[in-house]
Design a protein around this motif. Structure first.
Motif, short mmCIF file in Angstrom:
data_model
loop_
_atom_site.label_atom_id
_atom_site.label_comp_id
_atom_site.label_asym_id
_atom_site.label_seq_id
_atom_site.Cartn_x
_atom_site.Cartn_y
_atom_site.Cartn_z
N ALA A 9 0.83 -1.21 0.00
CA ALA A 9 0.00 0.00 0.00
C ALA A 9 0.86 1.26 0.00
O ALA A 9 0.44 2.30 -0.50
CB ALA A 9 -0.93 0.00 1.21
N ASP A 10 2.05 1.18 0.57
CA ASP A 10 2.93 2.36 0.63
C ASP A 10 4.04 2.31 -0.41
O ASP A 10 4.86 3.22 -0.47
CB ASP A 10 3.55 2.47 2.02
N ASN A 29 12.38 7.12 8.88
CA ASN A 29 11.22 6.27 9.08
C ASN A 29 10.52 6.11 7.74
O ASN A 29 11.10 6.46 6.70
CB ASN A 29 10.30 6.86 10.15
N ARG A 30 9.29 5.60 7.73
CA ARG A 30 8.64 5.32 6.44
C ARG A 30 7.84 6.49 5.88
O ARG A 30 7.22 6.37 4.83
CB ARG A 30 7.77 4.07 6.56
N ALA A 31 7.83 7.63 6.56
CA ALA A 31 7.16 8.80 5.98
C ALA A 31 7.90 9.21 4.70
O ALA A 31 9.12 9.13 4.64
CB ALA A 31 7.15 9.95 6.98
N ARG A 32 7.14 9.63 3.70
CA ARG A 32 7.75 9.99 2.40
C ARG A 32 8.58 11.26 2.49
O ARG A 32 9.42 11.52 1.63
CB ARG A 32 6.67 10.16 1.33
N LYS A 33 8.30 12.10 3.47
CA LYS A 33 9.13 13.29 3.65
C LYS A 33 9.18 13.64 5.12
O LYS A 33 8.28 13.26 5.88
CB LYS A 33 8.59 14.45 2.81
N GLN A 74 -2.07 5.15 -5.03
CA GLN A 74 -1.69 3.75 -5.25
C GLN A 74 -1.90 3.32 -6.69
O GLN A 74 -1.21 2.44 -7.20
CB GLN A 74 -2.44 2.85 -4.26
N GLY A 133 4.75 5.11 12.25
CA GLY A 133 5.89 5.09 11.33
C GLY A 133 6.15 6.42 10.67
O GLY A 133 6.82 6.49 9.64
#
Lengths: 461, 461
Positions: free
Chosen positions: A102-103, A178-182, B239, B407
């Motif tokens: 999903a990410d 971490n998994r945040a895009r920014k 997505q 996250g």
């Protein structure tokens, strides 16, 4: 350094995971380049991040060098051990830990190779785009800020990283992001470790972006009457904003080398290899636009394919080039150069380089990830002929100087390692002083991959 | 610090470029947030990089803090002077030095604002995409690793930078990179300085990517019956890989606030604001695909426009939101929050946050650069009501904790400054230790914007 004490402590902690055999040490004392073999004193096959952290702590205590090792496919002597020490082989840390469809991101250990990641992702309709020639480990690709043929569309390793798990030079385990895009939270340690070539710590895990497989993928070739026409076509393609996924150039001698190597009869002319990704409509429109442009520029034999086996046939020459060039003069010393310039200067840079090669006694082929302004030459010289070896060095020197004077870099994707140290200060000037300060701060004992990347710190601790 | 000697040396070097008036110092002691005014001892209007270097050298000699200042539009107290010192105002360094159309890059001084750069580029068919709300200077945007509505398509400030000219904490002038699109040469200083909030040096010039204006640009809005439906539409859009250039979400209360502020009658429902860029065919196909998807998810009143004045009308609510929220309860203390999470958690995070806000005594609107997983709340509290101020703090604390547990990060684009220092360690753990080591190495006297970003180093030197 107290080597004997270090090895005794390492053996006490790791038992048979520590290897002292000459065969093992020799295998870990070289990469795929022509740099001399320099063996470590011992090799640890790490199984966990904790193994790495414990090993680094023991080495720090005894001032023993630590050299991270993935697949050993680097090209600038990055994994050699000029000061001996412990090589930490991460190839057993090869698990894909999570796929977040999903990410569009994954979590992997540093020893996963790019091809094994792609094999893992295939059934899920995902792929990872960064593709240096070899089947490198992802940890090694972080180390050299690796790139490849897809970078013009998807970016280099730098653009794929969300976070790194790193064992620092003092054996602490940190997570850089971490998994945040920014994120705007604090210093960008993720990018500081990316391209640091194991000189600041050991990368043990990472979170990476992945991509949905495009609805349609088509690849093709196009031949040109001369190098200039091929390069001008590339520049116009990029400047028009055509979203090419790959655009690779081989010069005439490259095609000649491949014909000889594989017994083929490709037309011996500068050739572009291309790939387009997208919706069916978009790919068709992009190919039509490219074909018109290329024909205007003198391109001919424009051929595109969609089936994988047909694509493989078209791209055969590109994939064989390294071995085909070596086979031109077997037994010779091979140097692969790696400059990158602003695309407006790519034509000047490649033409002047080709002319310089033709005027020198050195035989070499030329190819490029030309959409990025990055190109390589594969140069051959007789290791027993000092004059030829010096001519190769001089040719390489002029190539790097030319690229830097045109606003470019001595290395687009291979990294500094041992081979480019003499050029770092020429390119970066006083900024290298800051790199030394960072190195001294994060690796106070000087144990992390000593003798690489930073000129003037060759002696490690 | 020997303030009097420092000011006497600065005055000797700079004459009337040094300002000591209370008005000037007050104006430079605050940003656009509610953080308390803390004045510097003096303000220098720098005209050249050499001015900045000389000033930093004088300050280093006297251990006088140095605070870089652009447009003063930061939101976390970044430009305040908690330890006094010299504020270097870079707004006079506002020249565009070069536009390289063929390479799609520009060279600018740090005091150029994003809107003035775009005004300069317009006639050439180019634009710069990063667009925080205010008309910030590009130097300030480097400092905070700024972002905005276009980041989902074009990336944040981090993705636009090719190279920085920086005056280091010892007054040396360095260049971190060059104009090559990629390089594997040494540590990535460009990205180390990006987001360092003036705590490692002063950015004086930069090379930036720019983009060709798209052939077609269309913007639109779409309303949803509830917040969940709007968020699910965003997640599916991303997505599916629809190349949306902007996708912004305003909640129901936001639209209510704007209606009250501007005397309008927008339907009071969660609303998405979108923009698509590309070829005419691609934009039409993208809008058709989005409209189908949004209708399936319960979206209605889907409306797109191509003329700029029609787009402005559609986006009016989005642009007015900050002022409209403040006007809901005039005179109140305003806090703008800034968490960012992986997009798969965005729905959970926004819904739980909205519920938490509804259950608290705090009034606030919610909006998001939702394509990135980044959203803000604009929260209001009576500064004379301790209970309300504490409730606001608690609400913000829970929001940050929730994002980190999912996250994510405490700040997607505003930076740490003073306001987020208490969260940095919670988010980054022992990695903050490395940040402190880097700070100590590159700013040994501790003069660069002391008291910001790094907890535990609040006291500067």
């Amino acid at each position: 350094m107290n080597k004997d004490l270090a090895i005794s402590d390492l053996t006490a902690r790791f038992g048979t995971k520590i290897n002292l055999s000459t065969a093992d040490r020799e295998q870990h004392g070289a990469d795929e380049s022509s740099h001399a073999v320099m063996m470590p004193d011992a090799v640890l096959y790490a199984a966990t991040t904790e193994d790495v952290a414990d090993a680094v702590r023991i080495c720090a205590r005894h001032r023993m060098p630590v050299i991270p090792f993935g697949a050993g496919t680097s090209l600038e002597g990055h994994v050699t051990a000029p000061h001996g020490g412990l090589t930490i082989d991460l190839s057993l840390m090869n698990r894909v830990l999570a796929v977040n469809e999903a990410d569009l991101d994954v979590r992997v250990q540093a020893g996963v190779t790019r091809q094994s990641l792609n094999a893992y992702l295939r059934d899920r309709g995902l792929f990872f785009p960064v593709d240096p020639g070899a089947d490198c480990t992802l940890g090694g690709m972080v180390g050299t800020r690796a790139s490849g043929t897809n970078a013009v569309r998807y970016g280099t390793m730098r653009e794929q990283l969300l976070s790194l798990e790193v064992v620092t030079a003092t054996g602490e385990i940190i997570e850089t992001g971490n998994r945040a895009r920014k994120s705007a939270a604090g210093y960008d340690l993720t990018h500081l470790f990316t391209g640091s070539e194991g000189t600041l710590g050991v990368v043990t895990e990472m979170s990476l972006k992945v991509y949905g497989r495009p609805e349609k993928l088509m690849a093709g070739v196009c031949r040109f009457p001369d190098l200039g026409a091929a390069i001008d076509t590339v520049i116009t393609t990029i400047q028009m904003g055509l979203p090419v996924a790959r655009i690779e150039l081989l010069d005439e001698l490259s095609i000649k080398a491949v014909n000889a190597y594989s017994g083929l009869k490709h037309q011996e002319a500068p050739t572009l290899f291309l790939e387009f990704h997208g919706s069916a409509a978009a790919v068709d429109a992009d190919i039509a636009a490219f074909s018109d442009l290329a024909a205007d520029m003198g391109g001919s034999d424009i051929e595109f394919a969609e089936k994988q086996e047909d694509i493989n046939k078209l791209w055969h020459a590109r994939h064989q080039l390294y071995y085909a060039t070596r086979a031109m003069e077997p037994g010779k010393h091979v140097v692969t150069t790696d400059v990158c310039v602003p695309i407006s200067r790519l034509g000047d840079c490649m033409r002047e380089t080709r002319r310089d090669m033709d005027e020198s006694p050195i035989v070499g082929t030329m190819l490029g990830h030309v959409g990025d302004g990055n190109f390589h030459t594969i140069l051959l010289a007789d290791p027993n002929n000092l004059g030829e070896m010096r001519a190769l060095d001089d040719l390489h020197d002029r190539m790097v100087t030319r690229a830097i004077e045109m606003g470019g870099t001595c290395t687009g994707e291979h990294g500094i390692g041992l081979g480019k140290m003499k050029y770092l200060e020429k390119e970066k000037g006083p900024a290298v002083h800051l790199m030394r300060q960072i190195k001294a701060a994060l690796d106070p004992v000087g144990i992390m991959n000593p003798g690489k990347l930073l000129p003037g710190m060759e002696n490690g601790s």
